[in-house]
Scaffold this active site. Structure first.
Site, PDB file in Angstrom:
ATOM      1  N   GLY A   8      96.083  24.483 -13.068  1.00  0.00           N
ATOM      2  CA  GLY A   8      95.003  25.276 -13.670  1.00  0.00           C
ATOM      3  C   GLY A   8      95.569  26.226 -14.707  1.00  0.00           C
ATOM      4  N   ALA A   9      96.559  25.742 -15.468  1.00  0.00           N
ATOM      5  CA  ALA A   9      97.332  26.614 -16.371  1.00  0.00           C
ATOM      6  C   ALA A   9      96.711  26.749 -17.760  1.00  0.00           C
ATOM      7  CB  ALA A   9      98.753  26.072 -16.498  1.00  0.00           C
ATOM      8  N   ARG A  11      93.984  28.121 -18.759  1.00  0.00           N
ATOM      9  CA  ARG A  11      93.315  29.396 -19.076  1.00  0.00           C
ATOM     10  C   ARG A  11      93.381  30.324 -17.855  1.00  0.00           C
ATOM     11  NH1 ARG A  11      87.783  26.260 -18.595  1.00  0.00           N
ATOM     12  NH2 ARG A  11      87.186  26.914 -16.492  1.00  0.00           N
ATOM     13  N   VAL A  55      94.271  17.721  -9.906  1.00  0.00           N
ATOM     14  CA  VAL A  55      95.014  17.907  -8.647  1.00  0.00           C
ATOM     15  C   VAL A  55      94.286  17.347  -7.423  1.00  0.00           C
ATOM     16  CG1 VAL A  55      96.249  19.950  -9.507  1.00  0.00           C
ATOM     17  CG2 VAL A  55      94.104  20.256  -8.214  1.00  0.00           C
ATOM     18  N   ASN A  81      97.131  27.036  -8.344  1.00  0.00           N
ATOM     19  CA  ASN A  81      96.137  27.986  -8.848  1.00  0.00           C
ATOM     20  C   ASN A  81      94.812  27.325  -9.246  1.00  0.00           C
ATOM     21  OD1 ASN A  81      95.266  30.507 -10.564  1.00  0.00           O
ATOM     22  ND2 ASN A  81      95.352  28.806 -12.031  1.00  0.00           N
ATOM     23  N   SER A 132      91.542  33.841  -2.314  1.00  0.00           N
ATOM     24  CA  SER A 132      90.568  34.781  -2.890  1.00  0.00           C
ATOM     25  C   SER A 132      90.187  35.800  -1.825  1.00  0.00           C
ATOM     26  CB  SER A 132      89.302  34.021  -3.305  1.00  0.00           C
ATOM     27  OG  SER A 132      88.255  34.909  -3.632  1.00  0.00           O
ATOM     28  N   TYR A 145      82.981  27.833  -1.148  1.00  0.00           N
ATOM     29  CA  TYR A 145      84.110  28.510  -1.816  1.00  0.00           C
ATOM     30  C   TYR A 145      84.908  29.346  -0.816  1.00  0.00           C
ATOM     31  CZ  TYR A 145      86.642  31.266  -5.328  1.00  0.00           C
ATOM     32  OH  TYR A 145      87.627  31.871  -6.086  1.00  0.00           O
TER      33      TYR A 145
END
Ligand code: NAD
Length: 248
Positions: A8-9, A11, A55, A81, A132, A145
């Site tokens: 998730g690089a 942004r 992923v 991430n 989170s 989530y």
């Protein structure tokens, strides 16, 4: 040169973390499924490898692991991430929506870590999984989530316990709210104001503030830290009975 793999690089928190690794002299494999955003984020940077992969898809994860193995042989840090957010009531969360969240947020962490474990062992490397505050505290609208992130916290401990004897550390970072594309898609102005009110530091965090803790956990400075869940949340997790009526 040490190699960090950041998912998730393209942004947000993943990009800020990539920049911190680069500042510290690491080589970074930037993994993202958003090809355009990834091309933009990696363009013109030295010491990055852009890997267009999802992923949550086992074949793509296996392929990227084979490529990294052939080119580099070892991975010094893996930052899981990549994540998606989808908020809705339990009764309105179809199985497809549930799976869409689980497949990136939880399956992705499992798949990436499993595929890179031989290379992490070779480097006696470090894993940092991004959960989170939604995994630490339940709330309305976060059945998928929040549950996925609670799973990430426990998965981190499983990884720490199983991989410790190989010198591989695994820790989990739980960010509070950060104004990224992911958060802004689900935070109304009312939610933003309520967060400011409820968080002891009275503000959102920045991508860089989250990245700093991730980079620390991947560094030799955290060499005796493993199996930990660390909230980077302006104090939100510690507020306990956070009733406005109890404030002075
Ligand atoms: P973001 O949406 O800005 O960035 C996420 C990146 O992950 C995107 O580039 C996206 O393309 C990529 N991605 C998503 N699914 C993927 C997949 N299956 N395979 C490969 N790439 C994928 O989000 P962000 O806010 O930077 O979030 C990063 C992480 O931090 C997530 O795990 C998120 O759940 C977590 N987090 C964010 C906040 C917040 O307030 N922003 C709070 C707590 C936790």
């Amino acid at each position: 040169m040490k190699l960090a793999v950041v998912t998730g690089a393209a942004r947000g928190i993943g990009l800020a973390t990539t920049e911190l690794f680069l500042d510290d002299g690491w080589l970074v494999a930037m993994v993202d499924r958003d090809s355009e955003e990834l091309a933009r984020a990696s363009a013109g940077r030295a010491n990055v490898i852009a890997i267009d992969a999802d992923v949550s898809i086992p074949e793509q994860v296996e392929q990227l692991a084979r490529d990294l193995e052939a080119e580099h042989g070892q991975v010094d840090a893996l930052v899981n991430n990549a994540g998606v957010a989808d908020f809705g009531p339990m009764e309105g969360t179809s199985f497809e929506r549930w799976r869409r969240v689980m497949e990136t947020n939880l399956d992705g962490v499992f798949l990436m870590t499993q595929a890179l474990t031989p290379m992490l062992k070779a480097a006696r490397g470090a894993i940092v999984n991004i959960a989170s505050i939604s995994g630490l505290r339940a709330s309305t609208l976060r059945v998928a989530y929040g549950t996925s992130k609670a799973g990430v916290m426990h998965l981190t401990q499983q990884q720490a316990v199983e991989l410790g004897e190989f010198g591989v550390r695994a820790n989990c970072v739980c960010p509070g709210p950060v104004a990224t594309k992911l958060a802004m898609a689900v935070h109304s102005q009312e939610i933003i104001d309520a967060y400011h009110d409820a968080i002891p530091l009275n503000r959102y965090g920045s991508e860089r503030e989250i990245g700093e803790v991730i980079a620390f956990l991947c560094s030799a400075r955290a060499s005796y830290v493993t199996g930990q869940v660390i909230a980077v949340d302006g104090g939100f997790e510690s507020t306990g009975i956070g009733l406005p009526a109890l404030r002075t």
